[in-house]
Design an enzyme around this catalytic site. Structure first.
Site, PDB file in Angstrom:
ATOM      1  N   LYS A 158       0.311   3.653  -2.236  1.00 18.42           N
ATOM      2  CA  LYS A 158      -0.495   4.718  -2.868  1.00 18.42           C
ATOM      3  C   LYS A 158       0.359   5.473  -3.884  1.00 18.42           C
ATOM      4  CE  LYS A 158      -3.655   5.030   1.010  1.00 18.42           C
ATOM      5  NZ  LYS A 158      -2.872   4.249   2.011  1.00 18.42           N
TER       6      LYS A 158
ATOM      7  N   ASP B  41       2.898   9.142  -9.012  1.00 16.07           N
ATOM      8  CA  ASP B  41       3.973   9.952  -9.608  1.00 16.07           C
ATOM      9  C   ASP B  41       3.863   9.900 -11.133  1.00 16.07           C
ATOM     10  OD1 ASP B  41       6.543  11.337  -9.866  1.00 16.07           O
ATOM     11  OD2 ASP B  41       6.953  10.614  -7.841  1.00 16.07           O
TER      12      ASP B  41
ATOM     13  N   ASP C 255       0.859  -1.193   0.000  1.00 10.46           N
ATOM     14  CA  ASP C 255       0.000   0.000   0.000  1.00 10.46           C
ATOM     15  C   ASP C 255       0.888   1.234   0.000  1.00 10.46           C
ATOM     16  OD1 ASP C 255      -1.933   1.908   0.258  1.00 10.46           O
ATOM     17  OD2 ASP C 255      -2.654   1.244   2.213  1.00 10.46           O
TER      18      ASP C 255
HETATM   19  O1  NUP Z   1      -9.104   4.899   2.122  1.00  9.65           O
HETATM   20  C1  NUP Z   1      -8.239   4.274   2.715  1.00  9.65           C
HETATM   21  N1  NUP Z   1      -8.333   4.103   4.068  1.00  9.65           N
HETATM   22  C2  NUP Z   1      -7.406   3.395   4.784  1.00  9.65           C
HETATM   23  O2  NUP Z   1      -7.555   3.299   6.015  1.00  9.65           O
HETATM   24  C3  NUP Z   1      -7.175   3.656   2.037  1.00  9.65           C
HETATM   25  C4  NUP Z   1      -6.226   2.923   2.759  1.00  9.65           C
HETATM   26  N2  NUP Z   1      -5.235   2.326   2.095  1.00  9.65           N
HETATM   27  N3  NUP Z   1      -6.340   2.810   4.128  1.00  9.65           N
HETATM   28  C5  NUP Z   1      -5.340   2.024   4.874  1.00  9.65           C
HETATM   29  O3  NUP Z   1      -6.000   0.913   5.480  1.00  9.65           O
HETATM   30  C6  NUP Z   1      -4.634   2.755   6.005  1.00  9.65           C
HETATM   31  O4  NUP Z   1      -3.473   3.401   5.540  1.00  9.65           O
HETATM   32  C7  NUP Z   1      -4.314   1.631   6.962  1.00  9.65           C
HETATM   33  O5  NUP Z   1      -3.135   0.960   6.537  1.00  9.65           O
HETATM   34  C8  NUP Z   1      -5.475   0.656   6.788  1.00  9.65           C
HETATM   35  C9  NUP Z   1      -6.572   0.821   7.807  1.00  9.65           C
HETATM   36  O6  NUP Z   1      -6.059   0.626   9.085  1.00  9.65           O
HETATM   37  P1  NUP Z   1      -6.950   0.694  10.429  1.00  9.65           P
HETATM   38  O7  NUP Z   1      -7.678   2.007  10.389  1.00  9.65           O
HETATM   39  O8  NUP Z   1      -7.881  -0.485  10.368  1.00  9.65           O
HETATM   40  O9  NUP Z   1      -5.940   0.618  11.519  1.00  9.65           O
END
Ligand code: NUP
Length: 211
Positions: A60, A63, A58
């Protein structure tokens, strides 16, 4: 019915590997990102993959196309099976991520709408729908959509068809597996598992609730 994906945002390698080992039998994949990789190095991806659990990076990725290719190539060479990227840099940048993923036999997921409260500011008004169409047009394998807003997940499901939806926001951000498990392919849970007193027990319970 959904898969369970552990967001392993522990920042120490030893803690992360201990949690990965103890939860592996209850989860379908582990998502890693900057919190773990900046602490432990990218080699932790291969160490987790060696436990037999697919690893989703992840980062994201957001670039220019050439830089996206370099980032994604590193991710897959390190042993990851999938990468998460942003759509906003444009369709050429997105195509670079999808191309790298598919060159390595991996998958690419595109963030369409984020799960935190501020995500409703930036991804509303048709933006998420545009990203969703970009993801489909680029041949991405799936999208990321917020468990915290099940109605938005349902709307994006209409657009993305049978491609996968992975959904964060369950647990610490307030959503429940039951809110989206019929709509999505994978539910992402972080702190509610890795931050629990007994991560294996928490993973077992979330696994049961995702099915
Ligand atoms: O929209 C998003 N929300 C989100 O929380 C996109 C993500 N990639 N995440 C990721 O999901 C966030 O960076 C974290 O790694 C995980 C959620 O973690 P938690 O809130 O369950 O601890």
């Amino acid at each position: 019915m959904s898969a369970l994906i552990l967001a392993l945002d522990a920042t120490s390698r030893n803690e992360a590997l201990a949690i990965a080992e103890s939860t592996a039998r209850y989860i379908d994949a582990i998502k890693i990102g900057y919190p773990l990789v900046l602490g432990a190095g990218l080699s932790v991806a291969g160490e987790i993959a060696a436990l037999g659990v697919p690893v989703i990076a992840d980062f994201k990725v957001a670039d220019i196309p050439n830089t996206n290719t370099l980032i994604c190539d590193s991710v897959f060479q390190a042993g990851c099976s999938a990468v998460i990227c942003h759509a906003f840099p444009g369709s050429d940048s997105l195509a670079a991520c999808v191309g790298s993923a598919h060159d390595h036999g991996g998958e690419c997921f595109v963030v369409c709408e984020m799960s935190h409260p501020g995500g409703a500011e930036w991804f509303s008004g048709g933006v998420a729908e545009s990203f969703c169409m970009m993801a489909a047009g680029a041949g991405a394998d799936g999208i990321i959509a917020p468990a915290t807003r099940p109605a938005r997940v349902a709307a994006l499901r209409e657009l993305i068809g049978t491609r996968k939806i992975y959904s964060p926001g369950v647990g610490a951000q307030g959503a429940s597996p039951e809110d989206v498990k019929e709509l999505v392919d994978g539910i992402i849970v972080g702190r509610a598992i890795y931050g629990a007193a007994d991560p294996a027990a928490a993973a077992a319970e979330y696994s049961r609730r995702c099915r």
